[in-house]
Design a protein around this motif. Sequence first.
Motif, PDB file in Angstrom:
ATOM      1  N   SER A 101       0.756  -1.107   0.113  1.00  0.00           N
ATOM      2  CA  SER A 101       0.073  -0.008  -0.061  1.00  0.00           C
ATOM      3  C   SER A 101       1.060   1.205   0.103  1.00  0.00           C
ATOM      4  O   SER A 101       0.466   2.152  -0.607  1.00  0.00           O
ATOM      5  CB  SER A 101      -0.884  -0.132   1.351  1.00  0.00           C
ATOM      6  N   VAL A 113     -10.340  -0.929  -7.838  1.00  0.00           N
ATOM      7  CA  VAL A 113     -10.994  -2.230  -7.465  1.00  0.00           C
ATOM      8  C   VAL A 113     -10.160  -3.464  -7.861  1.00  0.00           C
ATOM      9  O   VAL A 113     -10.212  -3.807  -9.264  1.00  0.00           O
ATOM     10  CB  VAL A 113     -12.461  -2.224  -7.514  1.00  0.00           C
ATOM     11  N   GLU A 117     -14.255  -8.305  -2.797  1.00  0.00           N
ATOM     12  CA  GLU A 117     -13.873  -8.075  -1.446  1.00  0.00           C
ATOM     13  C   GLU A 117     -13.697  -6.681  -1.252  1.00  0.00           C
ATOM     14  O   GLU A 117     -14.211  -6.106  -0.488  1.00  0.00           O
ATOM     15  CB  GLU A 117     -12.906  -9.197  -0.981  1.00  0.00           C
ATOM     16  N   MET A 118     -12.742  -6.217  -1.973  1.00  0.00           N
ATOM     17  CA  MET A 118     -12.220  -4.886  -2.018  1.00  0.00           C
ATOM     18  C   MET A 118     -13.423  -3.731  -2.041  1.00  0.00           C
ATOM     19  O   MET A 118     -13.472  -3.133  -1.399  1.00  0.00           O
ATOM     20  CB  MET A 118     -11.087  -4.539  -2.719  1.00  0.00           C
ATOM     21  N   VAL A 122     -14.232  -1.750   1.193  1.00  0.00           N
ATOM     22  CA  VAL A 122     -13.794  -0.392   0.924  1.00  0.00           C
ATOM     23  C   VAL A 122     -14.822   0.564   0.443  1.00  0.00           C
ATOM     24  O   VAL A 122     -14.934   1.780   0.670  1.00  0.00           O
ATOM     25  CB  VAL A 122     -12.529  -0.363  -0.149  1.00  0.00           C
ATOM     26  N   VAL A 176      -7.565  -6.296   2.947  1.00  0.00           N
ATOM     27  CA  VAL A 176      -7.729  -6.385   1.617  1.00  0.00           C
ATOM     28  C   VAL A 176      -7.044  -5.286   1.023  1.00  0.00           C
ATOM     29  O   VAL A 176      -7.014  -5.416  -0.238  1.00  0.00           O
ATOM     30  CB  VAL A 176      -9.298  -6.419   1.560  1.00  0.00           C
ATOM     31  N   MET A 177      -6.808  -4.063   1.495  1.00  0.00           N
ATOM     32  CA  MET A 177      -6.152  -3.037   0.778  1.00  0.00           C
ATOM     33  C   MET A 177      -4.792  -3.488   0.555  1.00  0.00           C
ATOM     34  O   MET A 177      -4.453  -3.214  -0.602  1.00  0.00           O
ATOM     35  CB  MET A 177      -6.152  -1.802   1.793  1.00  0.00           C
ATOM     36  N   SER A 180      -4.940  -6.092  -2.061  1.00  0.00           N
ATOM     37  CA  SER A 180      -5.134  -5.356  -3.489  1.00  0.00           C
ATOM     38  C   SER A 180      -3.907  -4.622  -4.106  1.00  0.00           C
ATOM     39  O   SER A 180      -3.797  -4.741  -5.258  1.00  0.00           O
ATOM     40  CB  SER A 180      -6.342  -4.401  -3.119  1.00  0.00           C
TER      41      SER A 180
END
Length: 213
Positions: A101, A113, A117-118, A122, A176-177, A180
């Motif tokens: 991140s 995205v 899930e994100m 989010v 999840v961030m 991702s």
Amino acid sequence: MMTEKEIRQALKDAGIRLLEKGLTQGTWGNLSIRLDERHMVVTPSGLDYTRLTPDDMVVVDIETLEYNSHIKPTSEKKIHAAIYRERKDINAVIHSHPLNSSSVAAARKSLPVMSEEMRRLVGGEARLARYGLPSTDSLTKSTIKALEGRNACLQANHGLVVCAGSMDEAFEVCRVMEESARLYIESEVKKILKKDDIVAEDIIEAFCNIINK
């Protein structure tokens, strides 16, 4: 709502969990939980998560940022307080510096995205908050704007901010961030590394292009 004693312990546990899950480095980052409509409990400034005790946490007035403690609260208390003022549904905030991140944030890019899930956790793409010096009004304002309709954003050249209805939920958003961000970096590298005769120098150049373009 949790009691102050429960919140203090939850923040202690959350700090350790950040380190164990690789979602921050050293003493970087800060956490908070809403105590009531007027107050939040935040982690202190610059103390190692492994050495923190529940008594080290600081109660801060969300409106005035005043606190009655000899321990100094996190310097990013402005952002935490602003989130609680703007979002009545939010009860926990995490500001951290996980590797992937932070890399996307350093590249000054929003995070698209990358999974359903994100999208669910989010609320859509994670926007990029404009660069601002730590603990300044400009960084606070840009972070709040980037969080409109979202539970996470990236701060340019800085890190990640997530928020949720509880600390457990905030950790899920943080997780999840970071996942991702990893997928995004990998996808961008694959776009550049298309030739079969790729060599180490090309890989290094490709990564630098992602960061600098």
